[in-house]
Design a protein around this motif. Structure first.
Motif, short mmCIF file in Angstrom:
data_model
loop_
_atom_site.label_atom_id
_atom_site.label_comp_id
_atom_site.label_asym_id
_atom_site.label_seq_id
_atom_site.Cartn_x
_atom_site.Cartn_y
_atom_site.Cartn_z
N GLY A 192 -175.54 1.92 72.58
CA GLY A 192 -175.61 0.69 71.95
C GLY A 192 -175.37 0.63 70.39
O GLY A 192 -174.07 0.77 70.17
N LEU A 193 -176.28 0.53 69.57
CA LEU A 193 -176.14 0.61 68.10
C LEU A 193 -177.28 1.72 67.57
O LEU A 193 -178.07 1.82 68.23
CB LEU A 193 -176.39 -0.76 67.66
N THR A 194 -176.57 2.40 66.47
CA THR A 194 -177.68 3.12 65.79
C THR A 194 -178.02 2.70 64.29
O THR A 194 -176.84 2.47 63.65
CB THR A 194 -177.20 4.52 65.73
N LEU A 195 -178.87 2.26 64.06
CA LEU A 195 -179.15 1.75 62.57
C LEU A 195 -179.48 2.98 61.90
O LEU A 195 -180.65 3.58 61.90
CB LEU A 195 -180.27 0.50 62.56
N GLN A 196 -178.84 2.98 60.56
CA GLN A 196 -179.12 4.15 59.68
C GLN A 196 -179.56 3.28 58.25
O GLN A 196 -179.08 2.52 57.80
CB GLN A 196 -177.71 4.79 59.45
N SER A 203 -182.43 7.16 61.18
CA SER A 203 -181.74 6.60 62.50
C SER A 203 -182.55 6.04 63.53
O SER A 203 -183.29 6.96 63.97
CB SER A 203 -180.80 7.88 62.96
N LEU A 204 -182.27 4.65 63.79
CA LEU A 204 -183.03 4.28 64.80
C LEU A 204 -181.90 3.85 65.82
O LEU A 204 -181.21 3.10 65.42
CB LEU A 204 -183.96 3.16 64.50
N PRO A 205 -182.13 4.21 67.07
CA PRO A 205 -181.39 3.49 68.23
C PRO A 205 -181.72 2.00 68.71
O PRO A 205 -183.05 1.88 68.53
CB PRO A 205 -181.64 4.47 69.36
N CYS A 206 -180.87 1.15 69.16
CA CYS A 206 -181.43 0.12 69.62
C CYS A 206 -180.03 -0.51 70.32
O CYS A 206 -179.07 -0.19 70.38
CB CYS A 206 -181.72 -1.02 68.40
N ALA A 207 -180.76 -1.30 71.25
CA ALA A 207 -179.59 -2.10 72.22
C ALA A 207 -178.53 -2.79 71.31
O ALA A 207 -178.71 -3.36 70.31
CB ALA A 207 -180.25 -2.95 73.03
N ALA A 208 -177.31 -3.22 71.90
CA ALA A 208 -176.49 -3.76 71.26
C ALA A 208 -176.40 -5.33 71.36
O ALA A 208 -175.66 -6.19 71.88
CB ALA A 208 -175.04 -3.43 71.69
N ASP A 209 -177.48 -5.91 70.77
CA ASP A 209 -177.92 -7.29 70.72
C ASP A 209 -178.46 -7.75 69.41
O ASP A 209 -179.20 -6.65 69.00
CB ASP A 209 -178.48 -7.97 71.92
N ALA A 210 -178.51 -8.87 69.15
CA ALA A 210 -179.05 -9.16 67.84
C ALA A 210 -180.55 -9.42 67.76
O ALA A 210 -181.12 -8.89 66.49
CB ALA A 210 -178.58 -10.57 67.32
N ASP A 211 -181.32 -9.56 68.59
CA ASP A 211 -182.53 -9.41 68.71
C ASP A 211 -183.10 -7.88 68.50
O ASP A 211 -183.98 -7.83 67.63
CB ASP A 211 -183.16 -9.83 69.94
N LEU A 266 -181.40 -5.38 66.90
CA LEU A 266 -180.81 -5.16 65.91
C LEU A 266 -181.90 -5.50 64.69
O LEU A 266 -182.15 -4.85 63.86
CB LEU A 266 -179.64 -5.69 65.58
N ALA A 267 -182.30 -6.87 64.80
CA ALA A 267 -183.28 -7.38 63.69
C ALA A 267 -184.67 -6.57 63.88
O ALA A 267 -185.18 -6.33 62.89
CB ALA A 267 -183.29 -8.87 64.29
N ALA A 268 -184.97 -6.50 65.25
CA ALA A 268 -186.29 -5.62 65.21
C ALA A 268 -186.25 -4.10 64.68
O ALA A 268 -187.07 -3.55 64.07
CB ALA A 268 -186.55 -5.56 66.86
N GLY A 269 -184.94 -3.55 64.90
CA GLY A 269 -184.59 -2.21 64.25
C GLY A 269 -184.62 -2.55 62.86
O GLY A 269 -185.35 -1.49 62.23
N TYR A 270 -184.14 -3.38 62.04
CA TYR A 270 -184.30 -3.41 60.87
C TYR A 270 -185.62 -3.55 60.19
O TYR A 270 -186.21 -3.06 59.33
CB TYR A 270 -183.48 -4.81 60.11
N ARG A 271 -186.56 -4.14 60.89
CA ARG A 271 -187.97 -4.48 60.59
C ARG A 271 -188.53 -3.13 60.84
O ARG A 271 -189.45 -2.70 59.97
CB ARG A 271 -188.42 -5.47 61.63
N GLN A 272 -188.32 -2.40 62.10
CA GLN A 272 -189.24 -1.15 62.14
C GLN A 272 -188.60 -0.13 61.16
O GLN A 272 -189.57 0.73 60.73
CB GLN A 272 -188.64 -0.55 63.57
N SER A 273 -187.19 0.00 60.73
CA SER A 273 -187.01 0.83 59.63
C SER A 273 -187.72 0.67 58.39
O SER A 273 -188.01 1.49 57.56
CB SER A 273 -185.54 0.66 59.47
N VAL A 274 -188.11 -0.48 58.05
CA VAL A 274 -188.85 -0.81 56.90
C VAL A 274 -190.11 0.03 56.82
O VAL A 274 -190.67 0.69 55.98
CB VAL A 274 -189.03 -2.18 56.49
#
Length: 204
Positions: free
Chosen positions: A144-148, A175-183, A185-193
């Protein structure tokens, strides 16, 4: 055409334009707002760190200029960027990140103090924590997506002896894997903090 017919024609054209605009507004998908919200559970391997002094996080966390916008961006191709459809940040990341990072640092460092303002107790030895984010971007991946997230930090004396020993400067690449949807991705941003806060605390 008689002069009397001109106003009527203009009225009909105006009504037609309004009707088309109404149809367009009804068919356009509504924007959804996202933020660095929620309180994720602390990582199971989180360590409280050894430095017992108060930390004062600088409210100016440096961010890449591309993040200074309301769109939620995703990497596209080798060097492109594209906004996620209809997804917008509810507040600028430059405002949200220091507040949320300070909250996570405070949870991880209990009972030691973490604030965004200088402690009122002038007898309390404290350090200034300066954080810089070099990359914070999602890229397409097989899942899906990987947030770096790439970030650096260092400390400076704030209150206390001028020759006080400082915790070492540090850096993190997450690096955080997440599904390819906005929800997701936003949760991934929060988890990365939270994960960044855990790295800072463990290193200090």
């Amino acid at each position: 055409m008689t002069p009397a017919a001109l106003p009527r024609r203009h009225l009909l054209l105006s009504l037609g334009a309004l009707a088309l605009a109404g149809c367009a507004s009804r068919s356009a998908p509504a924007r959804r707002l996202y933020g660095l919200t929620g309180v994720p559970p602390l990582p199971a391997d989180a360590r409280p760190g050894q430095d017992g002094r108060a930390w004062v996080l600088s409210p100016q966390v440096a961010l890449p200029e591309l993040l200074d916008r309301e769109e939620m961006l995703v990497a596209d191709g080798r060097a492109g960027l594209r906004p996620w459809p209809e997804a917008r940040w509810a507040e600028p990341l430059r405002d949200a990140l220091p507040r949320v990072l300070a909250d996570d640092l405070r949870r991880l460092r209990q009972p030691y103090s973490v604030t965004l303002a200088t402690p009122l107790n002038r007898d309390l030895e404290s350090l200034r924590l300066v954080v810089q984010v070099d990359e914070w971007l999602a890229r397409p991946s097989a899942a899906g997506l990987t947030l770096q997230l790439r970030a650096r930090w260092h400390f400076t004396p704030l209150q206390g002896p001028p020759d006080t020993a400082l915790p070492p400067a540090g850096s993190a690449e997450l690096s955080l894997p997440c599904a390819a949807d906005a929800d997701a991705l936003a949760a991934g941003y929060r988890q990365s903090v939270l994960l960044l806060a855990a790295r800072i605390v463990a290193a200090g």
